[in-house]
Design an enzyme around this catalytic site. Structure first.
Site, short mmCIF file in Angstrom:
data_model
loop_
_atom_site.label_atom_id
_atom_site.label_comp_id
_atom_site.label_asym_id
_atom_site.label_seq_id
_atom_site.Cartn_x
_atom_site.Cartn_y
_atom_site.Cartn_z
N ASP A 163 -7.58 14.30 -21.34
CA ASP A 163 -7.58 15.61 -21.99
C ASP A 163 -7.98 15.50 -23.45
O ASP A 163 -7.33 16.04 -24.34
CB ASP A 163 -6.20 16.28 -21.86
CG ASP A 163 -5.78 16.44 -20.41
OD1 ASP A 163 -5.60 15.42 -19.73
OD2 ASP A 163 -5.64 17.58 -19.96
N TYR A 194 -13.89 20.18 -23.13
CA TYR A 194 -13.35 21.53 -23.37
C TYR A 194 -14.44 22.49 -23.83
O TYR A 194 -14.16 23.45 -24.56
CB TYR A 194 -12.16 21.50 -24.34
CG TYR A 194 -10.92 20.94 -23.69
CD1 TYR A 194 -10.79 19.57 -23.48
CD2 TYR A 194 -9.89 21.76 -23.25
CE1 TYR A 194 -9.67 19.04 -22.86
CE2 TYR A 194 -8.77 21.25 -22.63
CZ TYR A 194 -8.67 19.89 -22.44
OH TYR A 194 -7.56 19.37 -21.81
N HIS A 353 2.15 23.61 -16.78
CA HIS A 353 1.56 23.14 -15.52
C HIS A 353 2.61 22.60 -14.54
O HIS A 353 2.32 21.76 -13.70
CB HIS A 353 0.50 22.06 -15.79
CG HIS A 353 -0.60 22.52 -16.69
ND1 HIS A 353 -1.35 23.63 -16.42
CD2 HIS A 353 -1.06 22.01 -17.86
CE1 HIS A 353 -2.24 23.80 -17.40
NE2 HIS A 353 -2.09 22.84 -18.28
FE LIG Z 1 -6.30 19.94 -17.36
#
Ligand SMILES: [Fe+2]
Length: 489
Positions: A163, A194, A353
């Site tokens: 990430d 991203y 999440h």
């Molecule tokens: Fe993700």
């Protein structure tokens, strides 16, 4: 008086120990609050020289490490599409050549540069090679070292990141990893650029990300996993092909492991067998007794419409079938360490999440326990968490046995989606800390997995706010096949 003070201190110590044993450690480290801001678009400008190759990255090109896929982008012309390479200790005139087949792709109003992937084969193990891309003023030279020959006691050191994005915090994470002289390859657990954070998924941000990480990706292989930010599925702007930018830009050797998709595959590297899975592709369910088509339910003895039992028994999704066939192939006498990379974590006690990995866990966790997977690395949640060795495979819908229990055959689950991307930190841990959670901290960072031999590996996690050599969390890991003892950090 002294005796009373001693008793109080002893009591406090005992209570602290009890607290740790019951619920693991939630770090009391308080991260300095920072805005999650991307670096400027020109922070990593294109290299100088006409049509100079940029966004250079390499990954393993075969199943055992004697091949490398070299990838790059040329902005203006598709030629030259050659990579020249040679052994570092050879005379420079002993160059070999490999060709790419340049492609471009369009995404909404963006048109990519010429994307090249060239696979070079037949390399020697444990050997340094130079390689050269471009021509004239745009010529650029890089190098890499191939891994040692696959074997059970071959030491090898992986960096681990996830990430990452391209903020100032991403840069800190990345620079920390680069400053570690020991990392030989990166296990990347998904969510790269991203770019999808920008209007119309501005794919220019895929280019800026490629340039940002080049100073590592051009010199050592990054083993790629697809995350949700690789989907770039945007039907509202006419972009209906999932993973389009990612699959054009990042090639992996999936055919070498007989996978039918670049989203799931395996490689062997040194003493490690690495399986990469896709949290965002169907992983299927075994329809062994009853099955459903649409909303109509069919009992098992019914062959379904037109007596067609295609959906009944033995019909699984491609990823399911591949993994089912793949796990028994792992020879722990050759590659003792079995590591799985996926994006959405199965054991996550963060509010962010939460439970998103649950359906995949239900499908595959019994296999991981049966095959004694050592470590499962995931991202997605923007903080760090390490689990105890636990499993939750005894549950069925009537027995109520739904709590994770300690299991010496189970992996350690590490969530390391803490690269520092534009979405910021995930700092809502669920209280109390569940017993399966050994350590958790809402900070950005990266990890190092230093495999020593078939029995021992040293894992360290490094938060960005310390200098790189400081390990905020560490664990001597014992191999599940050769040394299945309990670990204590
Ligand atoms: Fe993700």
């Amino acid at each position: 008086m002294g005796g009373a003070v001693s008793m109080v201190i002893l009591l406090i110590l005992l209570l602290n120990i009890a607290g740790i044993c019951n619920g693991g450690v939630t770090s009391d480290y308080v991260r300095k609050t920072e805005a999650s801001v991307d670096m400027p678009i020109d922070a990593f400008p294109p290299p100088s020289g006409y049509n100079a190759p940029e966004q250079v990255h390499i990954t393993q090109g075969d199943h055992s490490g004697r091949s490398v896929i070299i990838s790059w982008v040329t902005p203006l012309e598709q030629y030259p599409n050659l990579v020249k390479y040679w052994e570092a200790k050879s005379p420079i005139e002993h160059k070999f050549k490999a060709q790419s087949r340049p492609t471009i792709y369009k995404y909404y109003n963006y048109i990519s540069g010429y994307i090249h992937h060239a696979t070079i084969n037949g390399l020697k193990y444990n050997t340094k090679y130079f390689y050269e891309l471009g021509s004239g003023t745009g010529t650029r030279r890089f190098w890499f070292t191939t891994p040692p020959e696959v074997g059970p006691d071959v030491p090898y050191t992986f960096g681990i990141m996830g990430d990452l994005g391209q903020t100032y915090a991403s840069n800190t994470t990345f620079e920390h990893y680069v400053s570690n002289q020991n990392g030989q390859a990166v296990l990347f657990v998904g969510d790269l650029s991203y770019a999808d954070h920008y209007p119309f998924h501005d794919n220019v941000r895929w280019d800026t990300w490629g340039r940002f990480v080049e100073k590592s990706t051009a010199y050592q292989p990054w083993i790629w996993t697809a995350g949700n930010h690789e989907l770039d599925y945007a039907p509202e702007i006419g972009e209906k092909i999932p993973f389009k930018p990612y699959m054009h830009r990042y090639h992996v050797p999936y055919r070498a492991s007989h996978s039918t998709s670049p989203l799931w595959y395996s490689i062997k590297r040194a003493s490690t067998y690495i399986i990469v899975l896709s949290s965002y592709s169907a992983y299927g369910i075994k329809l062994s007794s009853d099955f459903v088509i649409g909303l109509k339910f069919f009992p098992a003895e019914d062959k379904g419409p037109n007596n067609n039992n295609m959906l009944v028994q033995g019909k699984y999704t491609p990823q399911y079938e591949w993994l089912q066939n793949e796990l028994p192939k792992v020879n722990r006498a050759e590659t003792p360490w079995l590591i799985v990379l996926l994006h959405s974590p199965w054991y996550n006690s963060n509010g962010y999440h939460y439970m998103e990995g649950e359906s995949m866990r239900v499908m595959f966790e019994p296999w991981f326990v049966d095959h004694k997977v050592d470590i499962v690395l995931a991202g997605h949640v923007h903080s760090y968490e390490r689990s105890e060795r636990v499993s939750n495979v005894q549950y069925n819908i009537t027995n109520g046995l739904s709590s994770p229990v300690k299991n010496h055959s189970a992996p350690v689950y590490i969530t390391i989606g803490d690269g520092g991307n534009i979405e910021g930190i995930a700092n809502r841990f669920i209280e109390p800390q569940p017993s399966y959670s050994a350590y958790r901290e809402a900070s950005f960072g990266h990890a190092i997995l230093d495999i020593k031999n078939r029995t021992h590996a040293h894992f360290t996690w490094h938060r960005n706010h310390d200098s790189e050599p400081v390990a905020a969390d560490s664990l001597w890991m014992f191999n599940r096949y050769w040394n299945p003892q309990e670990e204590n950090n």
